[in-house]
Design a protein around this motif. Structure first.
Motif, PDB file in Angstrom:
ATOM      1  N   THR A 157      -7.936   0.162   5.456  1.00  0.00           N
ATOM      2  CA  THR A 157      -9.386   0.603   5.164  1.00  0.00           C
ATOM      3  C   THR A 157      -9.471   0.234   3.674  1.00  0.00           C
ATOM      4  N   GLY A 158     -10.719  -0.090   3.234  1.00  0.00           N
ATOM      5  CA  GLY A 158     -11.242  -0.513   1.731  1.00  0.00           C
ATOM      6  C   GLY A 158     -12.069   0.501   0.958  1.00  0.00           C
ATOM      7  N   ASP A 159     -12.627  -0.111   0.071  1.00  0.00           N
ATOM      8  CA  ASP A 159     -13.376   0.734  -0.968  1.00  0.00           C
ATOM      9  C   ASP A 159     -14.453   1.589  -0.487  1.00  0.00           C
ATOM     10  N   ASP A 160     -15.089   1.530   0.520  1.00  0.00           N
ATOM     11  CA  ASP A 160     -16.096   2.421   1.268  1.00  0.00           C
ATOM     12  C   ASP A 160     -15.599   3.520   2.090  1.00  0.00           C
ATOM     13  N   ALA A 161     -14.433   3.130   2.635  1.00  0.00           N
ATOM     14  CA  ALA A 161     -14.155   3.790   3.821  1.00  0.00           C
ATOM     15  C   ALA A 161     -13.724   5.503   3.275  1.00  0.00           C
ATOM     16  N   ARG A 162     -14.240   6.417   4.250  1.00  0.00           N
ATOM     17  CA  ARG A 162     -14.105   7.766   3.945  1.00  0.00           C
ATOM     18  C   ARG A 162     -13.679   8.488   5.262  1.00  0.00           C
ATOM     19  N   GLN A 197     -13.285  -8.085   1.145  1.00  0.00           N
ATOM     20  CA  GLN A 197     -13.671  -8.058  -0.129  1.00  0.00           C
ATOM     21  C   GLN A 197     -13.619  -6.729  -0.699  1.00  0.00           C
ATOM     22  N   SER A 198     -12.605  -6.176  -0.775  1.00  0.00           N
ATOM     23  CA  SER A 198     -12.287  -4.846  -1.323  1.00  0.00           C
ATOM     24  C   SER A 198     -11.288  -4.845  -2.599  1.00  0.00           C
ATOM     25  N   GLU A 199     -11.587  -4.135  -3.413  1.00  0.00           N
ATOM     26  CA  GLU A 199     -10.712  -4.007  -4.554  1.00  0.00           C
ATOM     27  C   GLU A 199      -9.239  -3.555  -4.248  1.00  0.00           C
ATOM     28  N   LYS A 200      -9.520  -2.409  -3.560  1.00  0.00           N
ATOM     29  CA  LYS A 200      -8.056  -1.721  -3.060  1.00  0.00           C
ATOM     30  C   LYS A 200      -8.025  -1.651  -1.625  1.00  0.00           C
ATOM     31  N   VAL A 201      -7.018  -1.422  -1.025  1.00  0.00           N
ATOM     32  CA  VAL A 201      -6.648  -1.301   0.338  1.00  0.00           C
ATOM     33  C   VAL A 201      -5.724  -0.162   0.669  1.00  0.00           C
ATOM     34  N   ASP A 202      -5.930   0.624   1.628  1.00  0.00           N
ATOM     35  CA  ASP A 202      -5.084   1.865   1.918  1.00  0.00           C
ATOM     36  C   ASP A 202      -4.737   1.307   3.470  1.00  0.00           C
ATOM     37  N   PHE A 203      -3.436   1.589   3.539  1.00  0.00           N
ATOM     38  CA  PHE A 203      -2.726   1.623   5.040  1.00  0.00           C
ATOM     39  C   PHE A 203      -3.522   2.664   5.983  1.00  0.00           C
ATOM     40  N   GLY A 244     -15.021  13.176   3.935  1.00  0.00           N
ATOM     41  CA  GLY A 244     -16.067  12.707   2.654  1.00  0.00           C
ATOM     42  C   GLY A 244     -15.049  12.251   1.675  1.00  0.00           C
ATOM     43  N   ALA A 245     -13.788  12.301   1.914  1.00  0.00           N
ATOM     44  CA  ALA A 245     -12.816  11.985   0.735  1.00  0.00           C
ATOM     45  C   ALA A 245     -12.539  10.375   0.918  1.00  0.00           C
ATOM     46  N   PRO A 246     -12.106   9.686  -0.058  1.00  0.00           N
ATOM     47  CA  PRO A 246     -11.596   8.320  -0.075  1.00  0.00           C
ATOM     48  C   PRO A 246     -10.384   8.556   0.899  1.00  0.00           C
ATOM     49  N   MET A 247     -10.035   7.274   1.519  1.00  0.00           N
ATOM     50  CA  MET A 247      -8.776   7.292   2.539  1.00  0.00           C
ATOM     51  C   MET A 247      -7.441   6.841   1.783  1.00  0.00           C
ATOM     52  N   THR A 248      -7.272   7.665   0.951  1.00  0.00           N
ATOM     53  CA  THR A 248      -5.922   7.688   0.170  1.00  0.00           C
ATOM     54  C   THR A 248      -4.972   8.749   0.280  1.00  0.00           C
ATOM     55  N   CYS A 249      -3.890   8.998   0.591  1.00  0.00           N
ATOM     56  CA  CYS A 249      -2.991   9.789   0.675  1.00  0.00           C
ATOM     57  C   CYS A 249      -1.735   9.728   1.204  1.00  0.00           C
ATOM     58  N   ASP A 250      -0.846  10.541   1.366  1.00  0.00           N
ATOM     59  CA  ASP A 250       0.542  10.326   1.766  1.00  0.00           C
ATOM     60  C   ASP A 250       0.548   9.752   3.292  1.00  0.00           C
ATOM     61  N   LEU A 251      -0.371  10.030   3.888  1.00  0.00           N
ATOM     62  CA  LEU A 251      -0.456   9.474   5.210  1.00  0.00           C
ATOM     63  C   LEU A 251      -1.285   8.028   5.227  1.00  0.00           C
ATOM     64  N   PHE A 252      -2.052   7.875   4.367  1.00  0.00           N
ATOM     65  CA  PHE A 252      -2.736   6.689   4.234  1.00  0.00           C
ATOM     66  C   PHE A 252      -2.355   5.970   2.791  1.00  0.00           C
ATOM     67  N   PRO A 253      -1.156   5.473   2.650  1.00  0.00           N
ATOM     68  CA  PRO A 253      -0.651   5.131   1.106  1.00  0.00           C
ATOM     69  C   PRO A 253      -1.488   3.684   0.946  1.00  0.00           C
ATOM     70  N   ARG A 254      -1.658   3.515  -0.412  1.00  0.00           N
ATOM     71  CA  ARG A 254      -2.094   2.317  -1.064  1.00  0.00           C
ATOM     72  C   ARG A 254      -1.163   1.351  -0.990  1.00  0.00           C
ATOM     73  N   VAL A 255      -2.085  -0.006  -0.480  1.00  0.00           N
ATOM     74  CA  VAL A 255      -0.858  -1.133  -0.363  1.00  0.00           C
ATOM     75  C   VAL A 255      -1.446  -2.343  -1.280  1.00  0.00           C
ATOM     76  N   TRP A 256      -2.818  -1.867  -1.736  1.00  0.00           N
ATOM     77  CA  TRP A 256      -3.289  -3.206  -2.557  1.00  0.00           C
ATOM     78  C   TRP A 256      -4.364  -2.612  -3.521  1.00  0.00           C
ATOM     79  N   PRO A 257      -4.155  -3.063  -4.514  1.00  0.00           N
ATOM     80  CA  PRO A 257      -3.192  -3.948  -5.433  1.00  0.00           C
ATOM     81  C   PRO A 257      -1.592  -3.507  -5.124  1.00  0.00           C
ATOM     82  N   ARG A 258      -0.679  -4.174  -5.218  1.00  0.00           N
ATOM     83  CA  ARG A 258       0.651  -3.781  -5.186  1.00  0.00           C
ATOM     84  C   ARG A 258       1.091  -2.843  -6.482  1.00  0.00           C
ATOM     85  N   ARG A 259       1.836  -1.848  -5.988  1.00  0.00           N
ATOM     86  CA  ARG A 259       2.225  -1.028  -7.292  1.00  0.00           C
ATOM     87  C   ARG A 259       3.577  -1.501  -8.027  1.00  0.00           C
TER      88      ARG A 259
END
Length: 269
Positions: free
Chosen positions: A230-235, A90-96, A254-269
């Motif tokens: 990982t989803g919205d609350d992951a750090r 139930q996450s608005e965004k998802v990172d691999f 403490g940063a959100p889990m979004t970067c080149d190593l952990f790319p965004r997969v949802w929503p689709r870009r």
């Protein structure tokens, strides 16, 4: 695309694990089976035999295959797994997060020890999940994964359990308590497992206690690909006592889990 029902979401919240039937079609299964065979023929730098030193047979593991194989990359970033993870967390965004391969060859007695995933990882949050894709027919005889339903809500972080003999020293800096001996009295726990076909998947919370028996069959392999998200609350939380990733993300603690190593997969870009 498979539809994740409200009952699946409720079961995931309650039990910490669900089995989704036919989530990956025959095309995906074929692509992944070929990718697995390539990796077995030419293992990556992080590959290991978890059974080495403890039993005959082979329990092959590898990780971060997506960094060097395009089919594993497609599975991680474009398969149904990301959307499934978003729906169940139930996450608005998802990172691999990363991929991990587990192959138990026939006649391999070495079990997957009881453990939780999240204590191994440099990440905090409740929206962290794995999509474990079956690539063979699987039942208890060849190593079906077992879960203690509801254990993701116990509120206890257990010390990581080494998968391979000789790796005990990896987690000596952890001050977490040792996981109980589940097999000493299995009747105390609500243990769940599923008979699976290729293309079925298990989706499970990073805090659920799980493990698997060895593969006692003479000829039935057990290939499973786990895609972590990982989803919205992951750090990001590079605390002591976790598994040391072979790659370091460009993230501050403490940063959100979004970067080149952990790319965004949802929503689709």
């Amino acid at each position: 695309m498979i539809t994740v029902a409200e009952t699946d979401v409720a079961a995931y919240e309650r039990d910490g694990v669900v089995c989704l039937r036919g989530a990956f079609d025959a095309v995906w299964v074929g692509i992944l089976c070929e990718a697995v065979e390539r990796d077995l023929l030419k293992p990556g730098p992080h590959a290991t035999n978890f059974a080495e030193g403890s039993s005959s047979g082979k329990f092959f593991g590898d990780m971060f295959m997506w960094r060097r194989d395009n089919d594993f990359r497609l599975a991680a970033l474009t398969s149904p797994a990301g959307e499934i993870a978003a729906a169940l967390m139930q996450s608005e965004k998802v990172d691999f997060f990363y991929d991990q391969l587990f192959v138990k060859e026939p006649g391999t007695a070495h079990p997957t020890p009881w453990h939780q995933d999240q204590p191994y990882w440099p990440v905090t949050g409740r929206q962290i999940t794995s999509v474990w894709i079956a690539l063979d027919d699987i039942d208890h005889s060849n190593g079906a994964v077992e879960f203690i339903a509801g254990s993701h809500r116990w509120g206890i972080n257990y010390r990581p359990t080494p998968f391979r003999k000789g790796h005990e020293a990896k987690f000596t800096s952890s001050d977490l308590e040792q996981i109980p001996d589940i097999d000493a009295d299995r009747s105390k726990y609500d243990i769940r497992s599923w008979t699976m076909e290729p293309g079925d998947c298990l989706v499970f919370h990073a805090m659920i206690v799980h493990g698997a028996p060895g593969n006692d069959t003479p000829g039935a392999r057990r290939r499973g690909l786990s895609l972590r998200y990982t989803g919205d609350d992951a750090r990001y939380d590079p605390r002591p006592g976790t598994f040391q990733f072979p790659h370091t993300p460009d993230l501050a603690a403490g940063a959100p889990m979004t970067c080149d190593l952990f790319p965004r997969v949802w929503p689709r870009r």
